[in-house]
Design a protein around this motif. Sequence first.
Motif, PDB file in Angstrom:
ATOM      1  N   CYS A  67       0.847  -1.193   0.000  1.00 50.29           N
ATOM      2  CA  CYS A  67       0.000   0.000   0.000  1.00 50.29           C
ATOM      3  C   CYS A  67       0.885   1.245   0.000  1.00 50.29           C
ATOM      4  O   CYS A  67       1.893   1.290   0.709  1.00 50.29           O
ATOM      5  N   TYR A  69      -0.188   4.062   1.010  1.00 50.84           N
ATOM      6  CA  TYR A  69      -0.651   4.932   2.094  1.00 50.84           C
ATOM      7  C   TYR A  69      -0.153   4.419   3.444  1.00 50.84           C
ATOM      8  O   TYR A  69       0.289   3.273   3.563  1.00 50.84           O
ATOM      9  N   ASP A  70      -0.322   5.275   4.443  1.00 49.98           N
ATOM     10  CA  ASP A  70       0.229   4.943   5.756  1.00 49.98           C
ATOM     11  C   ASP A  70      -0.781   5.252   6.872  1.00 49.98           C
ATOM     12  O   ASP A  70      -0.461   5.958   7.828  1.00 49.98           O
ATOM     13  N   CYS A  71      -1.987   4.703   6.736  1.00 49.58           N
ATOM     14  CA  CYS A  71      -3.038   4.993   7.724  1.00 49.58           C
ATOM     15  C   CYS A  71      -2.623   4.420   9.089  1.00 49.58           C
ATOM     16  O   CYS A  71      -2.293   3.229   9.187  1.00 49.58           O
ATOM     17  N   TYR A  73      -4.034   3.417  11.760  1.00 46.44           N
ATOM     18  CA  TYR A  73      -4.763   2.314  12.400  1.00 46.44           C
ATOM     19  C   TYR A  73      -4.639   0.997  11.643  1.00 46.44           C
ATOM     20  O   TYR A  73      -5.210  -0.015  12.037  1.00 46.44           O
ATOM     21  N   CYS A  74      -3.882   0.978  10.527  1.00 50.56           N
ATOM     22  CA  CYS A  74      -3.930  -0.177   9.635  1.00 50.56           C
ATOM     23  C   CYS A  74      -2.696  -1.066   9.764  1.00 50.56           C
ATOM     24  O   CYS A  74      -1.553  -0.592   9.719  1.00 50.56           O
ATOM     25  N   ASN A  76      -1.690  -3.046   7.510  1.00 47.28           N
ATOM     26  CA  ASN A  76      -1.008  -3.106   6.203  1.00 47.28           C
ATOM     27  C   ASN A  76      -0.354  -1.789   5.788  1.00 47.28           C
ATOM     28  O   ASN A  76       0.096  -1.661   4.648  1.00 47.28           O
ATOM     29  N   ARG A  77      -0.346  -0.811   6.657  1.00 50.11           N
ATOM     30  CA  ARG A  77       0.240   0.494   6.294  1.00 50.11           C
ATOM     31  C   ARG A  77       1.674   0.309   5.789  1.00 50.11           C
ATOM     32  O   ARG A  77       2.375  -0.611   6.200  1.00 50.11           O
ATOM     33  N   GLY A 113      -4.883  -3.241  -0.695  1.00 46.80           N
ATOM     34  CA  GLY A 113      -4.123  -2.031  -0.411  1.00 46.80           C
ATOM     35  C   GLY A 113      -4.040  -1.225  -1.703  1.00 46.80           C
ATOM     36  O   GLY A 113      -4.396  -1.725  -2.771  1.00 46.80           O
ATOM     37  N   VAL A 114      -3.564   0.005  -1.597  1.00 50.43           N
ATOM     38  CA  VAL A 114      -3.519   0.838  -2.805  1.00 50.43           C
ATOM     39  C   VAL A 114      -2.164   0.661  -3.492  1.00 50.43           C
ATOM     40  O   VAL A 114      -1.126   1.050  -2.969  1.00 50.43           O
ATOM     41  N   GLU A 170     -13.997   4.577   7.690  1.00 51.44           N
ATOM     42  CA  GLU A 170     -13.058   4.287   8.781  1.00 51.44           C
ATOM     43  C   GLU A 170     -13.138   5.275   9.942  1.00 51.44           C
ATOM     44  O   GLU A 170     -13.444   4.884  11.051  1.00 51.44           O
ATOM     45  N   LYS A 184      -5.853  10.440   2.863  1.00 57.31           N
ATOM     46  CA  LYS A 184      -7.269  10.325   2.495  1.00 57.31           C
ATOM     47  C   LYS A 184      -8.031  11.566   2.934  1.00 57.31           C
ATOM     48  O   LYS A 184      -7.597  12.292   3.822  1.00 57.31           O
TER      49      LYS A 184
HETATM   50  S1  SF4 Z   1      -4.627  -0.711   3.141  1.00 54.26           S
HETATM   51 FE1  SF4 Z   1      -6.209   0.861   3.239  1.00 54.26          FE
HETATM   52  S2  SF4 Z   1      -6.351   1.427   5.404  1.00 54.26           S
HETATM   53 FE2  SF4 Z   1      -4.392   0.306   5.104  1.00 54.26          FE
HETATM   54  S3  SF4 Z   1      -2.864   1.890   4.764  1.00 54.26           S
HETATM   55 FE3  SF4 Z   1      -3.606   1.250   2.776  1.00 54.26          FE
HETATM   56  S4  SF4 Z   1      -5.287   2.673   2.315  1.00 54.26           S
HETATM   57 FE4  SF4 Z   1      -4.849   2.841   4.499  1.00 54.26          FE
END
Ligand code: SF4
Length: 426
Positions: A67, A69-71, A73-74, A76-77, A113-114, A170, A184
């Motif tokens: 992914c 992104y670096d959310c 709470y995730c 998989n960040r 994931g993105v 979320e 996001k």
């Molecule tokens: S998988 Fe989704 S929630 Fe997790 S970091 Fe990537 S975008 Fe964010």
Amino acid sequence: MISESSLEKLKILAGAAKYDVSCASSGTKRGNTQGGIGNATAWGICHSFAEDGRCISLLKIMLSNYCIYDCAYCYNRKSNDIPRTSFTPDEIANLTIEFYRRNYIEGLFLSSGVLRNPDHTMEQMVSVVKKLRTEQRYNGYIHMKTIPGASQQLVTEAGRWADRLSVNIEIPTENNLKILAPDKDFKSVLEPMKMISTGILESKEERKNHRNAPLFSPSGQSTQLIIGATNDTDHTILKLSSALYTRRDLKRVYYSGYIPVNSYDNRLPALSAPPLRREHRLYQADWLMRFYGFRSDEIVNTENPNLDLDLDPKVNWALRNPHLFPVDINTADPMMLLRVPGIGTHSIQLILMARKHQRLNSAHLKKMGVVMKRAQFFITCNELRSQNVQDLKPEIVRQLLLDKKSLGSDASVQLKLFYPMTPALR
Ligand code: SF4
């Protein structure tokens, strides 16, 4: 045949998908076609979660756990050092068919994931679903997570093949979303939601005129909110859910107690376990809004911004409105019966039918499934001469309801002092 490498990927990507709770039963009516495989039945797909979070009857899987992104709470960040891998669309389509044939699953829940950017990821996901429908002739249930920020064309394409689409919000407020998921914003989530609700509406309209017009996400759309990762109140959360049910025509909002997977991140609260009791109360409140006609501000408001963790939201509402009780079971309006603690929609139907023929008493109500331990304080019915919430005062009823022992079969001395129970209620 499922290859060794697919099984290795499956271990990683099914594990990575377990934190998403926004998959559930379908409600789609699609039978099998000649030469096809599977069907999505009207009563939907039954599923349950195993100890380790697996969704048992859906193949719940991520296309990729890479992914950009670096959310916060995730799991998989991008900043987490975890094993990463991706499936090709062919691999997922084959796995689904192999698992379906072996009776392991009844449907597919696909998220990701993105990868590179939202559109690239959506293209891959859409390709999986399209392959299943067109090449494999798979008619089973498919729930696909839409990637926030994906283009209208891809959302429209996804809705053509999937039974249900979901876009996860979320975090309930934009400010907190910005803090925890800086890549996001609300627009990237709400826009696809709007596209989906428009698509569903248009498809329904078209099908009124042309029976064979294409379906669009026939099982609707849903979303997920994470509870307890921010200081957002239940008032804020339920107001948002209520607006989504009304304006976006959502089928379900899922509430997922925050799982402290990244406790090292100081933007997150220090929780030792997910707030499961709060999650449960939110589901009860959500149920009241969807099936009992409650407005969100009747359940929680600025004076009482959070749900009571000890008593269910319907009892709480009744205790805050003692002037509306007791309700006479034999004459009350059905909408008021719906608001009595301990009476559910099924019991109300039975009450309404039965009271046409006779005056109901507490024994009848018990047979109809009314939970008299709660209802007794809020009703009158024929012979029932119990003390109600007005006689006893809400604080005492609250205490009686909390004190489970005093309501048990061996009613305590204290209960008898305050509340002389009729034999029918013991
Ligand atoms: S998988 Fe989704 S929630 Fe997790 S970091 Fe990537 S975008 Fe964010």
